[in-house]
Design a protein around this motif. Structure first.
Motif, PDB file in Angstrom:
ATOM      1  N   ILE A 112       0.837  -1.146   0.085  1.00 60.57           N
ATOM      2  CA  ILE A 112       0.083   0.089  -0.063  1.00 60.57           C
ATOM      3  C   ILE A 112       1.207   1.073   0.103  1.00 60.57           C
ATOM      4  O   ILE A 112       0.735   2.255  -0.982  1.00 60.57           O
ATOM      5  CB  ILE A 112      -1.429   0.120   1.677  1.00 60.57           C
ATOM      6  N   ALA A 113       1.631   1.243   0.758  1.00 61.24           N
ATOM      7  CA  ALA A 113       2.528   2.344   0.910  1.00 61.24           C
ATOM      8  C   ALA A 113       3.890   2.498  -0.034  1.00 61.24           C
ATOM      9  O   ALA A 113       3.487   4.008  -0.420  1.00 61.24           O
ATOM     10  CB  ALA A 113       3.824   2.227   2.005  1.00 61.24           C
ATOM     11  N   GLN A 114       3.790   1.723  -1.075  1.00 66.70           N
ATOM     12  CA  GLN A 114       4.909   1.626  -1.734  1.00 66.70           C
ATOM     13  C   GLN A 114       4.059   2.670  -3.463  1.00 66.70           C
ATOM     14  O   GLN A 114       4.095   3.351  -3.858  1.00 66.70           O
ATOM     15  CB  GLN A 114       5.479   0.872  -2.194  1.00 66.70           C
ATOM     16  N   GLY A 115       2.249   1.915  -3.402  1.00 61.57           N
ATOM     17  CA  GLY A 115       1.414   2.316  -4.672  1.00 61.57           C
ATOM     18  C   GLY A 115       1.593   3.725  -3.800  1.00 61.57           C
ATOM     19  O   GLY A 115       1.083   4.726  -5.480  1.00 61.57           O
ATOM     20  N   LEU A 116       1.197   4.053  -3.115  1.00 62.97           N
ATOM     21  CA  LEU A 116       0.539   5.628  -2.623  1.00 62.97           C
ATOM     22  C   LEU A 116       1.378   6.755  -3.283  1.00 62.97           C
ATOM     23  O   LEU A 116       1.260   7.760  -3.261  1.00 62.97           O
ATOM     24  CB  LEU A 116       0.354   5.425  -1.474  1.00 62.97           C
ATOM     25  N   ARG A 117       2.771   6.296  -3.083  1.00 63.88           N
ATOM     26  CA  ARG A 117       4.030   6.456  -2.579  1.00 63.88           C
ATOM     27  C   ARG A 117       4.115   6.932  -4.692  1.00 63.88           C
ATOM     28  O   ARG A 117       4.727   7.726  -5.096  1.00 63.88           O
ATOM     29  CB  ARG A 117       4.933   6.609  -2.360  1.00 63.88           C
ATOM     30  N   LEU A 118       4.068   6.027  -5.153  1.00 60.37           N
ATOM     31  CA  LEU A 118       4.632   5.621  -6.740  1.00 60.37           C
ATOM     32  C   LEU A 118       3.300   6.742  -7.573  1.00 60.37           C
ATOM     33  O   LEU A 118       3.077   7.263  -8.307  1.00 60.37           O
ATOM     34  CB  LEU A 118       4.164   4.547  -7.620  1.00 60.37           C
ATOM     35  N   ARG A 119       1.825   6.397  -7.051  1.00 65.56           N
ATOM     36  CA  ARG A 119       0.450   7.884  -7.851  1.00 65.56           C
ATOM     37  C   ARG A 119       1.088   9.302  -7.280  1.00 65.56           C
ATOM     38  O   ARG A 119       0.503  10.343  -8.019  1.00 65.56           O
ATOM     39  CB  ARG A 119      -0.617   7.294  -7.486  1.00 65.56           C
ATOM     40  N   THR A 120       1.376   8.967  -6.192  1.00 61.24           N
ATOM     41  CA  THR A 120       1.525  11.253  -5.605  1.00 61.24           C
ATOM     42  C   THR A 120       2.104  11.648  -5.870  1.00 61.24           C
ATOM     43  O   THR A 120       2.075  13.015  -6.537  1.00 61.24           O
ATOM     44  CB  THR A 120       1.604  10.860  -3.892  1.00 61.24           C
TER      45      THR A 120
END
Length: 351
Positions: free
Chosen positions: A232-240
């Motif tokens: 989750i944290a990795q996906g959020l960083r990639l998107r933000t």
């Protein structure tokens, strides 16, 4: 004779179980959850400008978990992890989870201590992971079924137009993965061997393997399968940070999931075998086709500054995206022996 649906004794058992689940789920307040367990429907309150990402996963005994391999806590953890991994791949933040749980009567154990029952331990495993990712259990259903099964719906939120998709990779993009590949599937032969050892000793087969049954040198590998961690944290960083051009989660195996991404984006891919982060205890075949890794596979423009790690999870470049050409393989593997075509050989139901 009254049916199970109308039998008062059965109804009291069902209500008792639902009460236990509701008590364990808690009454934590989340801005996006206006109303949780207790009414006919949950009420969600998405923030202005947000889109809802919805995913569903059906987990069945014998296909996604085995009673002689997986503890109830592991089965519950894995059931939720699958959907959380889907949200991670789209850069979505979890909003709420819904659990429809099917159980044989003896698994529910409505007259005994529910916390010690298979169902109670399953729900505890699910809720432990849900709390880690601040995902409220907002509702669901309960039914008596011949085998244990769980249908989980997960809802996430993402700013409108910003979700990471499978269809937006372009030729020239570089190909990346998080974490390690192959460990989830490489654990399976060890589960089979350890389970057979327990059978020879006439030990119980319905509680799954416990830490005392797992040798210390195998714990890290088997935990990759028993308790996968959604990114989750990795996906959020990639998107933000607008780092990824496209993404998918690796649940069915690199060869299969990369094929999905290439087909949706109408591109081809070249993977360098020497760059694959193969989990200790796995090999190239497991890394390509094993599945059960729940890592993220994503593409990024050549000029994107991709960090070496996000939230202590390593990020590695493993190849590049190419134009799709008629008559050419969708995926090519670079090896010391030369270029080799890769066919999707990961997990696929009914195959």
């Amino acid at each position: 004779m009254p049916s199970q649906r109308t039998d008062p004794q059965a109804k009291r058992g069902e209500l008792a179980i639902l009460g236990q689940i509701r008590a364990r789920a808690g009454r934590s307040r989340f801005p996006s959850l206006a109303l949780g367990i207790g009414d006919d429907c949950a009420l969600l309150r998405p923030q202005p400008g947000q889109e809802l990402a919805v995913t569903t996963d059906l987990t069945t005994c014998g296909t996604h978990f085995r009673l002689d391999w997986h503890s109830p806590e592991s089965a519950g953890h894995r059931a939720l992890a699958r959907g959380l991994s889907d949200l991670a791949a789209m850069g979505a933040k979890p909003v709420a989870a819904f659990l429809s749980l099917g159980l044989p009567r003896e698994f529910a154990n409505p007259t005994g201590p529910w916390s010690a029952s298979w169902a109670g331990r399953f729900v505890d495993g699910l809720l432990n992971l849900a709390r880690t990712y601040k995902t409220p259990l907002a509702g669901g259903d309960l039914s008596e079924t011949p085998i244990p099964l769980a249908d989980i719906v997960l809802i996430g939120s993402v700013p409108a137009g910003q979700a990471l998709l499978r269809s937006t990779s372009r030729p020239g993009d570089l190909l990346y993965v998080t974490g390690w590949l192959g460990g989830g599937a490489a654990a399976l032969p060890h589960f089979d061997r350890l389970s057979k050892q327990r059978q020879r000793k006439n030990q119980a087969r319905t509680g799954g393997l416990t830490p005392s049954n797992i040798p210390k040198h195998l714990k890290s590998l088997l935990d990759r399968h028993l308790y996968p961690q959604p990114r989750i944290a990795q996906g959020l960083r990639l998107r933000t940070r607008s780092l990824a051009s496209a993404a998918i989660d690796l649940s069915d195996g690199l060869s299969t999931d990369l094929t999905h991404l290439c087909e949706e984006s109408r591109v081809a891919a070249e993977v360098d075998a020497a760059l694959l982060p193969i989990h200790p205890g796995a090999d190239l075949s497991y890394a390509l086709n094993g599945g059960d890794d729940y890592e993220l596979l994503f593409t990024a423009a050549p000029g994107a500054r991709i960090p070496r790690q996000i939230a202590r999870v390593p990020i590695r470049c493993i190849g590049r995206i190419l134009p799709a050409r008629k008559g050419q393989p969708t995926i090519t593997l670079l090896t010391p022996e030369g270029r080799q075509p890769v066919t999707p050989q990961g997990w696929e139901h009914f195959r």
